[in-house]
Write an enzyme that holds these catalytic residues in place. Structure first.
Site, short mmCIF file in Angstrom:
data_model
loop_
_atom_site.label_atom_id
_atom_site.label_comp_id
_atom_site.label_asym_id
_atom_site.label_seq_id
_atom_site.Cartn_x
_atom_site.Cartn_y
_atom_site.Cartn_z
N MET A 152 0.82 -1.20 0.00
CA MET A 152 0.00 0.00 0.00
C MET A 152 0.86 1.26 0.00
O MET A 152 0.60 2.19 -0.75
CB MET A 152 -0.93 0.01 1.22
CG MET A 152 -1.94 -1.11 1.24
SD MET A 152 -2.88 -1.25 -0.28
CE MET A 152 -3.87 0.24 -0.23
N ASP A 212 10.36 3.70 5.98
CA ASP A 212 10.11 2.35 6.48
C ASP A 212 11.17 2.08 7.55
O ASP A 212 11.97 2.96 7.85
CB ASP A 212 10.17 1.32 5.34
CG ASP A 212 9.26 0.13 5.65
OD1 ASP A 212 9.29 -0.36 6.81
OD2 ASP A 212 8.50 -0.30 4.77
N LYS A 225 0.94 1.13 15.09
CA LYS A 225 0.44 2.38 14.52
C LYS A 225 0.53 3.50 15.54
O LYS A 225 0.90 4.63 15.21
CB LYS A 225 -0.99 2.20 14.01
CG LYS A 225 -1.05 1.41 12.69
CD LYS A 225 -2.46 1.29 12.16
CE LYS A 225 -2.57 0.21 11.10
NZ LYS A 225 -2.36 0.66 9.73
N SER A 272 -7.46 -0.34 6.90
CA SER A 272 -8.66 -0.75 6.18
C SER A 272 -9.75 -1.19 7.14
O SER A 272 -10.88 -1.42 6.73
CB SER A 272 -8.33 -1.88 5.23
OG SER A 272 -7.92 -3.01 5.96
N HIS A 291 -8.47 5.44 3.34
CA HIS A 291 -8.35 4.02 3.03
C HIS A 291 -8.29 3.78 1.52
O HIS A 291 -9.32 3.78 0.84
CB HIS A 291 -9.54 3.26 3.65
CG HIS A 291 -9.56 1.80 3.30
ND1 HIS A 291 -10.72 1.08 3.18
CD2 HIS A 291 -8.56 0.94 3.01
CE1 HIS A 291 -10.44 -0.16 2.84
NE2 HIS A 291 -9.13 -0.28 2.73
N ASN A 331 -6.28 -1.97 -2.62
CA ASN A 331 -5.19 -2.67 -3.28
C ASN A 331 -5.68 -3.30 -4.58
O ASN A 331 -6.71 -3.98 -4.58
CB ASN A 331 -4.66 -3.75 -2.32
CG ASN A 331 -3.59 -4.60 -2.96
OD1 ASN A 331 -2.82 -4.11 -3.76
ND2 ASN A 331 -3.58 -5.88 -2.60
N GLU A 346 -11.76 5.47 0.71
CA GLU A 346 -12.67 5.84 1.79
C GLU A 346 -11.98 6.89 2.66
O GLU A 346 -10.90 6.66 3.18
CB GLU A 346 -13.01 4.61 2.65
CG GLU A 346 -14.05 3.70 2.01
CD GLU A 346 -14.35 2.48 2.86
OE1 GLU A 346 -15.51 2.32 3.25
OE2 GLU A 346 -13.42 1.69 3.13
N ASN A 374 -15.20 -2.57 3.67
CA ASN A 374 -14.75 -3.83 4.25
C ASN A 374 -15.83 -4.53 5.07
O ASN A 374 -15.80 -5.74 5.25
CB ASN A 374 -13.47 -3.64 5.07
CG ASN A 374 -12.25 -3.94 4.21
OD1 ASN A 374 -12.36 -4.67 3.22
ND2 ASN A 374 -11.12 -3.39 4.58
#
Lengths: 412, 680
Positions: free
Chosen positions: B312, B331, B395, B417, B438, B441, B450, B488
Site C-alpha cells: 500500500m 520504512d 500504529k 482498512s 483508506h 489494493n 474511503e 470492508n
C-alpha cells in the site's frame, strides 16, 4: 556590480551552418584559432592572462574541459588556468559574466572569456548493451573467450543512440516551448513571419555594409577556401517564402517554422576583460564596459520568456528604466519567443519599439551556436553602440531548461 | 432565453450554442428544437459554422437526466430520437462546419458528424467520442451510421463499442476532422481557413481494403469484434452487442436506410437490450456526485509523507509522485525501502508502456520520491499517510513519532482498512488533525478511497483529504468512523456468508461459479487469494471483535494461514498457483464440510442479502450518507456488478421486504434484519 569591468576587445569566427563549412572542425579547433588571433591583436603578453573561461554546451567527448584545450591550442601558456562553463544557451554570456565578477572582486587581472559550439559534432553514442559488449570484448583473454564474446554480438548494437533533443525537464522540444509562448502571448504566425523577414533583412543589410567583417576573423580550412563570412543570412529572402513554410515542431496546429527559428550553426566568439584601472594604466581604449548582469529561472516549458524577466531583474538591480537603454539584443531562438519577450517587457515599461531590438538581425539569420551566442551578442551590441554613438545597451538570451540571462553594457 | 444565436456576415452564417445557466452545452428537447428553428432560417450561404459559446466545451451530449426520463416512455423516446434525426438530417444538407474547440461527446459528436466538415483545435480539452454504450444505450442520433461511414468500419466500430475518447490530433489522423487549427488563434484563422475545406477523397489503406471493402473481410472484422466484446462484457452488457449487430446489418446499406434502421433498433430494444441504461446512468451520477463533491475548506497538499513502503505504501507513494506531488516514503530499514522503490519503478514502467510516456518523463517522476528510515523527517510534508501493517500498537508508536517533529498544521492520516480511528488516535496529542484515508489494493487500479471522519476530525482536515483524493484522480467516499468503514464491512460479511455456505456443504467450485454468474468480476476465493489470506484474516478478526456473531467467520482462513498459504503472493492460498494455472489447495478441500446443498440462486440470494443488510445498518448508523453513495462504493470498492446499478439500487429493485423476509426465514441472530430495511 559595484564597479564596471572593461571589455578591451573581442572577435568571433564567421557563423556557419552545421554540417557545412566547419563540418571537419571540432569545437576546440574552431575556438583555438580565434583565441590565437585575439591574443595577436592585443598588446598583452600571453602570460599576463590570469584565466581563460569558455562557455560550451555540447562538451566534445575527446576534450573534457574544452576551455583548457582551447587555451593551450590558442597560444596561452601552460601557466594560465582555464575552465569550461555551461548555462546552456547562455554559456557564452555566463563565461563573460564570471570573468567580469572575478575581475571586479580583484581576483583576476586579465581574463579571456568566450564561447564556442560545434553543433555539427553532437555526440552520437552506442547503446548500453553495445557498450557492455565492447567492454567485454576488449577484456577477453585468449581466442576461445574472444570467440565466445563475438557470438554475443547483436545487430541492434549497431543502432546509434541519438541524443534527446527534448528538454529533460518538460519533455518538450525548444520549438514547442516557443509554441507555448506564441499561444500565451498571442503571437500570430504572421507576426512571426514578419519578424523573421525583418531579421534576415537587417542581417543582410549589415553584411552588405561589412559590419560583421569588422568583428570576425577568417577561418582557414586546409584544402578549402577561407571562410570569411556568416553563411546563414539569406540575402534574397522573401516574405512569401516564409509564409509558405510548414510548422516543424507542432505539425498539427503549430505556428513555428524553420524560417522563424534560429539556425543550427557552428561558431566561436571571445572577449578580453580587465579592470577599468588596468585598461587606463595600459592606455587601452576598451570597446565597452560591462556594468551589470542578472539571471532568472522560469518554467522550462516557457523557457523563451526568460530574457523578459532577466531584463526586469537587471533594471531593478541598476535602478534604471528600460528607456535608458538605446539598443537591446534579445537572442532570436525563435521569432515567437522574442516577440513574447517584447510583449512582456512592454507591459510595464511601455511599448518597447522593435526599432531598438536586434538592429543588425539575430540568430534567425546569423545562427545560434549555443555556447558562442552569448559572447557574440555582447560583441555585436558593443560594436553597434559605438558605431551609432550611443551609450547603453542590454544583451539577453533565453535558456533551454527555463532560464534567462541579461547583461548591461555601456560605451564611451 | 435562447440557446442558439444565428448571425450572418456575407455568405458565412454562424450558429453559436450557448445553453443559458449551464457550464456545458447539452441537448434538451428545447435546445434541439431551437436548433431546428434556426436551421430553417438559414438562407443562401457558402458556409454555416456551428460553434460553442462555452470555453473548452463544444457539446457534451444529451442531457442525461432528461434523457433517462424519456427512456421510461415509448412515445417520449420515439419523439426525441426522431427529432434528433430530423434536425441532424437538415444540418447535413447545409454546407455546415462544426468548430470543435473542446469536449465533443455523444450527441455533440453526432451533430458534428452530420455536418459537412469538422474543424478541430489543439485545445487539450478536445475530447471526441461516443460514450453511449458504457451507459447501457447506443448512439441513436445517427452515430452508428455516420461515424463508421466517415472513419471506416474498423475505427468507427471500435470507438462506438469502447466509448473511447480521442483528441484532435487523432481525429485529424483518422479522417474524422478535416482541418486543425490552433485554439489560441481560432478567432484569427477560422474564417480565412474555410477555403481550405474540401471534400476529401477517402483514402483507405491496405488493411481497410482487406477488412472493410469485401464481405469476407467484414465477416472477419465483425467476428473478431464480437469475440473481444464478449470477453469484456461476459454477456452482461447487451447495449454494445446491439450496436455491433446494428453496424454489421447496416454496413452495406445507403445512409438513409441505415439511419432508419438505427431508429427502429433503438425503439425496439428500449425495453429489452437497453433496459440496463437506468442502472448505469444512475451509477454514473452516483460516481460523478462523489467525484465532484465540494468541501467546506481545505489546504492544497504539495508534498506527501508515506509511512511504510509495502504494497500500500509504495502504491500511494507511486500515485502521488505520478500526479505531481513530492513524496517522502519511510520504512524501518533500507531493505524494505529498496523493495518498495523497486515496486514503484515497476508501476512507472507499466504506466509508461500503457500511456506511451518517454523514459525521461518517468525519470522525472521517480525523482519526486525521497526516502528515509525515520518517521521524524516529515518537515516539508503537510500531509502524512501511515500505511504500516494492520497492528494497532505499532500504529500508535508511529503516530507518536510523527507528532514529535511535524508542524502543528500537518495532517496525519491512516490507510488502515479496518481499525477504528478512535482506537488509533488514543495516544495522539492532536486527534483533530487525524483522518482515515483508506486506499484499496492495488492502488494503481482501484479508483475508490474511503475518507474516514473521526469524532474529532476537523472539517478542514477532512476537506483536505477529500481534495487530495481528487488531486490523485481517485473517487473519495466520505464515511464516519467504525471498524471496517463501509467497504470492508460489505466485503467481510459476504465472505463470512460464503465460508458458512462452504461449511454447510457447498463445493467451492459452485461458490465461485454462482458468484461469477451474478456478474462479480471474480470468484470469492480468487479474490481472497489476491487480497492475501493473512491480510484477510486480520480484517476478519477486527470485524468479529467489533460486530460479534454476525461477522463470526469459520476458522478456515486462519487454518490455511497456519500452513503458510498466504494467497497468490505465496503461490498458495485457497488455490495453488503454478505459472498461469491454478487449482484448489488440497489443504482447503480437506477441511470438513456438511452435506447440505444449495442452488446457485440461493447462494446469490444469501450472500447478497447479508451485504444489503450490512449496508442498511451502515446507513442507519450514519456511517455513510446515502444509498447512492453505497451504490458507488460497492461498485468501485468491491466490484459489485455495475449493470445492477449498485448494492442498494439492486436491493430496492428486488424489494426491501423480500430481503427482510428471506433473512427472517433463516431465523438466526446473525441474520437479524436491520430496522432500515424493515422500515423500507
Amino acid at each position: 556590480m559595484k564597479r564596471r569591468v572593461a571589455i578591451v576587445d573581442g572577435l568571433r569566427t564567421p557563423f556557419c551552418k552545421a554540417m557545412g563549412a566547419y563540418r571537419h572542425l571540432q569545437a576546440d579547433d574552431l575556438a583555438a584559432s580565434l583565441v590565437r588571433e585575439l591574443i595577436e591583436r592585443l598588446p598583452i603578453r600571453p602570460e599576463e592572462y590570469t584565466e581563460c573561461i569558455i562557455g560550451n554546451v555540447i562538451s566534445p567527448p575527446h576534450a573534457y574541459n574544452v576551455g583548457r584545450v582551447i587555451s593551450i591550442k590558442g597560444g596561452l601558456p601552460d601557466s594560465v588556468p582555464a575552465i569550461t562553463v555551461s548555462r546552456n544557451c547562455a554559456s557564452g554570456m555566463e563565461a563573460v559574466v564570471q570573468g567580469a565578477e572575478r575581475i571586479e572582486r580583484d581576483q583576476d587581472a586579465i581574463i579571456l572569456a568566450g564561447g564556442v559550439e560545434s553543433m555539427t559534432h553532437i555526440p552520437i553514442t552506442i547503446s548500453e548493451p553495445a557498450r557492455d559488449f565492447l567492454m567485454k570484448l576488449s577484456k577477453a583473454k585468449g581466442i576461445g573467450e574472444l570467440l565466445k564474446q563475438l557470438f554475443a554480438f547483436r545487430f541492434s548494437f549497431l543502432k546509434p543512440v541519438v541524443p534527446e533533443i527534448n528538454d529533460p525537464l518538460c519533455g518538450l522540444t525548444m520549438g514547442e516551448t516557443a509554441e507555448n509562448l506564441a499561444r500565451e502571448y498571442h503571437v500570430t504566425r504572421k507576426e512571426q513571419d514578419q519578424f523573421a523577414f525583418e531579421s534576415q533583412r537587417r542581417a543582410s543589410e549589415a553584411k552588405k555594409r561589412g559590419l560583421f567583417r569588422e568583428e570576425s576573423i577568417p577561418v582557414l580550412i586546409p584544402g578549402k577556401e577561407a571562410v570569411l563570412e556568416d553563411d546563414g543570412i539569406r540575402q534574397d529572402q522573401t516574405f512569401e517564402q516564409l509564409e509558405k513554410l510548414k510548422p516543424v515542431f507542432d505539425r498539427f496546429a503549430g505556428t513555428v517554422t524553420a524560417g522563424t527559428s534560429s539556425q543550427v550553426t557552428d561558431g566561436a566568439a571571445a572577449l578580453v576583460l580587465m579592470s577599468e584601472e588596468e585598461a587606463k594604466r595600459r592606455s587601452l581604449k576598451p570597446l565597452a564596459y560591462l556594468t551589470e548582469h542578472a539571471e532568472v529561472g522560469v518554467d522550462p516549458s516557457r523557457m523563451g520568456i526568460g530574457p523578459a524577466f532577466a531584463i526586469k531583474k537587471l533594471l531593478k538591480k541598476m535602478n534604471r528604466p528600460l528607456s535608458d537603454f538605446d539598443l537591446i539584443e534579445i537572442n532570436e531562438a525563435f521569432a515567437a519567443q522574442v516577440l513574447a519577450v517584447v510583449k512582456e517587457l512592454s507591459k510595464e515599461s511601455g511599448e518597447l519599439s522593435l526599432e531598438k531590438v536586434n538592429v543588425n538581425g539575430g540568430a534567425i539569420a546569423i545562427g545560434h551556436p549555443l555556447g558562442a551566442s552569448g559572447t557574440r551578442l555582447i560583441l555585436t551590441l558593443a560594436k553597434e553602440l559605438k558605431r551609432r554613438g550611443l551609450k547603453r545597451g542590454i544583451a539577453s538570451l533565453c535558456i533551454g531548461g527555463g532560464q534567462g540571462q541579461a547583461v548591461a553594457i555601456e560605451v564611451e | 432565453m435562447s440557446a442558439w444565436t444565428l448571425t450572418q456576415e456575407g455568405k458565412i452564417a454562424r450558429l453559436k450554442f450557448d445553453l443559458p445557466d449551464a457550464k456545458v452545452n447539452t441537448f434538451t428537447p428545447e435546445s434541439l428544437q431551437e436548433l431546428e428553428e434556426k436551421l430553417d432560417q438559414v438562407g443562401d450561404i457558402s458556409f454555416l459554422l456551428i460553434e460553442s459559446g462555452k470555453k473548452d466545451s463544444f457539446i457534451a451530449g444529451a442531457d442525461l437526466k432528461r434523457f433517462e426520463e424519456f427512456l421510461k416512455d415509448e412515445k417520449a423516446t420515439k419523439e426525441i430520437i426522431e427529432t434528433g434525426h430530423r434536425v441532424f438530417n437538415k444540418l447535413s444538407r447545409l454546407p455546415s462546419v462544426a468548430v470543435i474547440d473542446g469536449v465533443c461527446l455523444g450527441g455533440g459528436l453526432e451533430l458534428a458528424l452530420a455536418c459537412r466538415f469538422r474543424i478541430v483545435t489543439d485545445n487539450p480539452k478536445v475530447k471526441i467520442g461516443l460514450p453511449e454504450t458504457s451507459l447501457g444505450i447506443f448512439p441513436g442520433w445517427g452515430g452508428t451510421q455516420r461515424l463508421p461511414r466517415l472513419v471506416g468500419l474498423e475505427t468507427g466500430t471500435s470507438m462506438i463499442l469502447s466509448g473511447k475518447q480521442i483528441d484532435g490530433k487523432r481525429a485529424l489522423k483518422i479522417g474524422l476532422a478535416d482541418l486543425a487549427l490552433a485554439s489560441a488563434f481560432l478567432d484569427d484563422d477560422l474564417l480565412s481557413s474555410l477555403s481550405k475545406l474540401k471534400t476529401r477523397k477517402k483514402r483507405r489503406g491496405f488493411r481497410a481494403l482487406f477488412l472493410e471493402s469485401n464481405p469476407i473481410g467484414r465477416k472477419l472484422l465483425f467476428s473478431i469484434a464480437r469475440k473481444e466484446l464478449k470477453k469484456k462484457t461476459k454477456g452482461f452488457y447487451p447495449a454494445p452487442e446491439i450496436a455491433l449487430d446494428l453496424i454489421e446489418r447496416t454496413a452495406t446499406m445507403d445512409l438513409e436506410s441505415g439511419l432508419k434502421e438505427e431508429i427502429a433498433t433503438f425503439l425496439r430494444e428500449r425495453t429489452k437490450g437497453l433496459s440496463l441504461a437506468p442502472n448505469l446512468i444512475h451509477l454514473f451520477f452516483a460516481v460523478e456526485h462523489l467525484k465532484k463533491q465540494k468541501v467546506v475548506s481545505y489546504k492544497k497538499v504539495k508534498s506527501l509523507g508515506v509511512v511504510g513502503s509495502g504494497l500500500m505504501g509504495s502504491g500511494i507513494a507511486w500515485l502521488a509522485a505520478y500526479k505531481g506531488l513530492s513524496v517522502l516514503m519511510t520504512d524501518i530499514n533500507w531493505e524494505a525501502i529498496s523493495r518498495g522503490f523497486t515496486e514503484i519503478s515497476k508501476m512507472f514502467q507499466e504506466v509508461a508502456k500503457r500511456k506511451r510516456l518517454p523514459h525521461s518523463a518517468i525519470n522525472l517522476m521517480m525523482h519526486r520520491i525521497g526516502t528515509a528510515i525515520s518517521n521524524r523527517e516529515f518537515l516539508q510534508e503537510s500531509f502524512v499517510v501511515e500505511a504500516a501493517t494492520e497492528n494497532l500498537d505499532l500504529k500508535k508508536v508511529i503516530f507518536k513519532d510523527i507528532e514529535e517533529t511535524v508542524s502543528k498544521e500537518t495532517i496525519i492520516a491512516s490507510n488502515s482498512s479496518s481499525l477504528r480511528l478512535s482506537q488509533m488516535s488514543e495516544g495522539m496529542r492532536h486527534p483533530e488533525r487525524f483522518v482515515g484515508l483508506h486506499f484499496f489494493n492495488p492502488v494503481n487500479r482501484m479508483p475508490l478511497v474511503e475518507v474516514v471522519r473521526g469524532s474529532s476530525t476537523k472539517e478542514e482536515v477532512l476537506g483536505t483529504a477529500v481534495e487530495l483524493c481528487k488531486e490523485l484522480g481517485k473517487v473519495p467516499l466520505v464515511v464516519n468512523d467504525c471498524s471496517g468503514f463501509l467497504v470492508n464491512r460489505l466485503f467481510a460479511i459476504q465472505a463470512v456468508e460464503l465460508l458458512r455456505l462452504y461449511e454447510k456443504g457447498v463445493k467451492p467450485e459452485q461458490l465461485e461459479k454462482a458468484i461469477l454468474s451474478f456478474g462479480w468480476p471474480m470468484g470469492p476465493f480468487t479474490l481472497a487469494d489476491q487480497v492475501g489470506l493473512d491480510t484477510s484474516a486480520k480484517v476478519f478478526h477486527v470485524m468479529q471483535e467489533a460486530y460479534g456473531i454476525r461477522m463470526k467467520a469459520p476458522d478456515i482462513i486462519d487454518r490455511l494461514v497456519k500452513t503458510g498459504a498466504l494467497g497468490k503472493k505465496s503461490g498458495r492460498g485457497f488455490f495453488i498457483y503454478r505459472g498461469k494455472e491454478k487449482r484448489f489447495n488440497p489443504d482447503f478441500l480437506a477441511m470438513p464440510q456438511g452435506h447440505e446443498s444449495f442452488t446457485d440462486e440461493e447462494i446469490i440470494q444469501r450472500s447478497s442479502n447479508v451485504m444489503i443488510n450490512e449496508a442498511a445498518r451502515a446507513l442507519e448508523e450514519k456511517i455513510v450518507a446515502s444509498e447512492s453513495e453505497v451504490d458507488a462504493g460497492s461498485v468501485l470498492g468491491i466490484g459489485f456488478p455495475p449493470f445492477r446499478g449498485g448494492l442498494m439500487r439492486y436491493a430496492r429493485e428486488i424489494g426491501f421486504q423480500r430481503v427482510v423476509k428471506e433473512l427472517e426465514a433463516l431465523s438466526s441472530p446473525e441474520y437479524e434484519p436491520s430496522d432500515y430495511l424493515k422500515k423500507g
